[in-house]
Design a protein around this motif. Sequence first.
Motif, PDB file in Angstrom:
ATOM      1  N   GLN A  11       1.837   8.462  -3.098  1.00 11.16           N
ATOM      2  CA  GLN A  11       1.520   9.203  -4.311  1.00 11.16           C
ATOM      3  C   GLN A  11       0.203   9.969  -4.189  1.00 11.16           C
ATOM      4  OE1 GLN A  11       2.064   6.948  -7.919  1.00 11.16           O
ATOM      5  NE2 GLN A  11       4.156   6.380  -7.386  1.00 11.16           N
ATOM      6  N   ALA A  12      -0.639   9.566  -3.248  1.00 12.46           N
ATOM      7  CA  ALA A  12      -1.857  10.328  -2.986  1.00 12.46           C
ATOM      8  C   ALA A  12      -1.589  11.525  -2.072  1.00 12.46           C
ATOM      9  CB  ALA A  12      -2.917   9.422  -2.358  1.00 12.46           C
ATOM     10  N   ASN A  13      -0.321  11.694  -1.648  1.00  9.50           N
ATOM     11  CA  ASN A  13       0.094  12.819  -0.811  1.00  9.50           C
ATOM     12  C   ASN A  13      -0.494  12.751   0.597  1.00  9.50           C
ATOM     13  OD1 ASN A  13       1.806  15.043  -0.707  1.00  9.50           O
ATOM     14  ND2 ASN A  13       0.161  16.504  -1.106  1.00  9.50           N
ATOM     15  N   TYR A  14      -0.656  11.525   1.120  1.00  7.41           N
ATOM     16  CA  TYR A  14      -1.203  11.350   2.461  1.00  7.41           C
ATOM     17  C   TYR A  14      -0.119  11.199   3.518  1.00  7.41           C
ATOM     18  CZ  TYR A  14      -5.678  10.393   0.136  1.00  7.41           C
ATOM     19  OH  TYR A  14      -6.821  10.475  -0.617  1.00  7.41           O
ATOM     20  N   THR A  60       3.559  -0.208  -7.209  1.00  5.45           N
ATOM     21  CA  THR A  60       2.852   0.779  -8.006  1.00  5.45           C
ATOM     22  C   THR A  60       1.694   1.331  -7.194  1.00  5.45           C
ATOM     23  OG1 THR A  60       1.377   1.042  -9.922  1.00  5.45           O
ATOM     24  CG2 THR A  60       1.616  -1.173  -9.054  1.00  5.45           C
ATOM     25  N   ALA A  61       1.360   2.583  -7.448  1.00  3.17           N
ATOM     26  CA  ALA A  61       0.201   3.184  -6.775  1.00  3.17           C
ATOM     27  C   ALA A  61      -1.096   2.522  -7.202  1.00  3.17           C
ATOM     28  CB  ALA A  61       0.150   4.677  -7.083  1.00  3.17           C
ATOM     29  N   VAL A  92       9.400   5.314  -2.684  1.00  2.00           N
ATOM     30  CA  VAL A  92       8.692   5.563  -3.939  1.00  2.00           C
ATOM     31  C   VAL A  92       9.487   6.600  -4.702  1.00  2.00           C
ATOM     32  CG1 VAL A  92       6.547   6.289  -5.028  1.00  2.00           C
ATOM     33  CG2 VAL A  92       6.468   5.078  -2.842  1.00  2.00           C
ATOM     34  N   ASP A  93       9.915   6.234  -5.909  1.00  5.27           N
ATOM     35  CA  ASP A  93      10.712   7.142  -6.742  1.00  5.27           C
ATOM     36  C   ASP A  93      11.914   7.697  -5.983  1.00  5.27           C
ATOM     37  OD1 ASP A  93       8.911   6.778  -8.833  1.00  5.27           O
ATOM     38  OD2 ASP A  93       7.654   8.452  -8.190  1.00  5.27           O
ATOM     39  N   GLY A  94      12.552   6.836  -5.210  1.00  9.53           N
ATOM     40  CA  GLY A  94      13.766   7.218  -4.506  1.00  9.53           C
ATOM     41  C   GLY A  94      13.574   7.930  -3.186  1.00  9.53           C
ATOM     42  N   THR A  95      12.328   8.255  -2.836  1.00  5.25           N
ATOM     43  CA  THR A  95      12.044   8.961  -1.581  1.00  5.25           C
ATOM     44  C   THR A  95      11.518   7.982  -0.538  1.00  5.25           C
ATOM     45  OG1 THR A  95      11.523  11.022  -2.733  1.00  5.25           O
ATOM     46  CG2 THR A  95      10.651  10.774  -0.508  1.00  5.25           C
ATOM     47  N   LEU A  96      12.027   8.106   0.683  1.00  3.33           N
ATOM     48  CA  LEU A  96      11.601   7.236   1.777  1.00  3.33           C
ATOM     49  C   LEU A  96      10.348   7.824   2.428  1.00  3.33           C
ATOM     50  CD1 LEU A  96      12.602   4.657   3.307  1.00  3.33           C
ATOM     51  CD2 LEU A  96      13.637   6.219   4.958  1.00  3.33           C
ATOM     52  N   TRP A  97       9.291   7.019   2.468  1.00  9.69           N
ATOM     53  CA  TRP A  97       8.010   7.487   3.005  1.00  9.69           C
ATOM     54  C   TRP A  97       7.596   6.765   4.277  1.00  9.69           C
ATOM     55  CZ3 TRP A  97       5.853  11.748   1.013  1.00  9.69           C
ATOM     56  CH2 TRP A  97       6.227  12.134  -0.279  1.00  9.69           C
ATOM     57  N   ALA A  98       8.294   5.709   4.643  1.00 10.96           N
ATOM     58  CA  ALA A  98       7.898   4.908   5.797  1.00 10.96           C
ATOM     59  C   ALA A  98       9.117   4.188   6.345  1.00 10.96           C
ATOM     60  CB  ALA A  98       6.809   3.910   5.401  1.00 10.96           C
ATOM     61  N   VAL A  99       8.922   3.513   7.482  1.00 11.40           N
ATOM     62  CA  VAL A  99       9.990   2.733   8.115  1.00 11.40           C
ATOM     63  C   VAL A  99       9.517   1.284   8.212  1.00 11.40           C
ATOM     64  CG1 VAL A  99      11.448   2.473  10.149  1.00 11.40           C
ATOM     65  CG2 VAL A  99      10.678   4.745   9.470  1.00 11.40           C
ATOM     66  N   TRP A 150       0.809  -1.231   0.000  1.00 11.43           N
ATOM     67  CA  TRP A 150       0.000   0.000   0.000  1.00 11.43           C
ATOM     68  C   TRP A 150       0.836   1.272   0.000  1.00 11.43           C
ATOM     69  CZ3 TRP A 150      -3.368  -1.234   4.929  1.00 11.43           C
ATOM     70  CH2 TRP A 150      -4.132  -2.385   4.698  1.00 11.43           C
ATOM     71  N   THR A 151       2.080   1.184   0.423  1.00 12.10           N
ATOM     72  CA  THR A 151       2.860   2.385   0.701  1.00 12.10           C
ATOM     73  C   THR A 151       2.930   3.311  -0.509  1.00 12.10           C
ATOM     74  OG1 THR A 151       4.160   1.103   2.292  1.00 12.10           O
ATOM     75  CG2 THR A 151       5.046   3.231   1.618  1.00 12.10           C
ATOM     76  N   ALA A 152       3.130   2.762  -1.695  1.00 11.13           N
ATOM     77  CA  ALA A 152       3.232   3.595  -2.893  1.00 11.13           C
ATOM     78  C   ALA A 152       1.950   4.379  -3.137  1.00 11.13           C
ATOM     79  CB  ALA A 152       3.570   2.729  -4.102  1.00 11.13           C
TER      80      ALA A 152
END
Length: 411
Positions: free
Chosen positions: A111-114, A369-370, A138-145, A105-107
């Motif tokens: 990508q939904a900017n949440y 993928t989103a 996602v696209d090289g950016t870390l959004w979670a741990v 789900w992370t992607a």
Amino acid sequence: MIRWLVVCLLVAACGAPAVDPAREGRGRITFVDSHDLSSSGPIRQRVEAWNARASSVEQVTYVPMPTPTDDYRAQLMARAGDLAGRRGADARSQCYDVVTLDVVWTAAFAQANYLARWPEGEIGPDRFLPAAVESARVDGTLWAVPWRADAGVLFYRGDLLAREGASRPTSWDQLERQAATIAPKYGVAGFVGQLGQYEGVTVNALEAVWGHGGSADDWAGPGARAGVGRLAGGVERGWIPQEALRYDEAASLREFLEGRALFLRTWPYARAELEASPLNGKFGMAALPGPAALGGWNLAVSRCSAHQATARDFIRFLTDPDSQAALLTQAGYPPTLTSLYREPELRARLPHLVVLEAAVHNARNRPRTAHYDNVTRVVQQAVHNVLRNPKSLDAELRRLAEDAARASAGR
């Protein structure tokens, strides 16, 4: 000058002005996770451990979400979407500050900017399983741990194999041969997994494809044909029972648990249930004959959170060695920290940790993928069609290659 000095001395004597914690991004937060299924309640225990050591300003409220996970995801998405356009105290009061996300789900959430971005230097990504970190980017950016890992494993009836002088299979050829020849002697099914038309059949199919040298990006290739063909041929020839086309995790485990199958593909959580059953001492757990699908959960900070500093500290607490070791020993959740797999005390207490290490280190991510929901939907339909009608293999996989590419691109 004298007047300024007096003012300074008065301020020093009275103490510095109090700092508003909220201005530093600190305060009470809400943490949501899937329902704590373990009887020991280890997730709730970790929240209680944080609250016992944190100040009254930074307490955490734990909100267990519903199962199945599709319902959990729907609620998270709905809440995040509702708050996306709001501002002010109302939005902050309704925000889930820390969210637990399935690795697939992370992607979509990023990508939904949440989600709020994670500074790489704050967690040390090199300490975690590479595939788990990959699922959080996602696209090289870390959004979670990465928090709780998971990977498919193979359970087998060690007692029945021993009677035949056979060892556990390490290849798909060996697995098929034993499932087709040994299982009938004892009146049991050869192999069961999660082949119902839901996420389980996507995972089982990908593992078979990877085990035959294929790729999730090439459903029309020889590896996909060999892997999906192996499963379809097993159903056709009978070493995989027709009933397995309806099985999920619970149903497949029940078949093995009640002594009606030689091999079971499922997740490591099943080990604890098997050890508490009449099969204790009669089964073994091994890595799959090929790469497993990576499962598990990542922790992320919501963009709507007004207390992101506290949220990040709480995530660091949940993912530290003590917390991950507690979840491993109490509930069997495989850790995402690589160092814990080599911890001598843990290896002595948990002999199966060697198997878990092999499974998670070789595990692969499902397509990142989103639009994963759309991708898995077309995979489920096509693979299930092949399992019911093996003669449709080539036509279904050709169609699937096109459908999966369109779905991944959001078309």
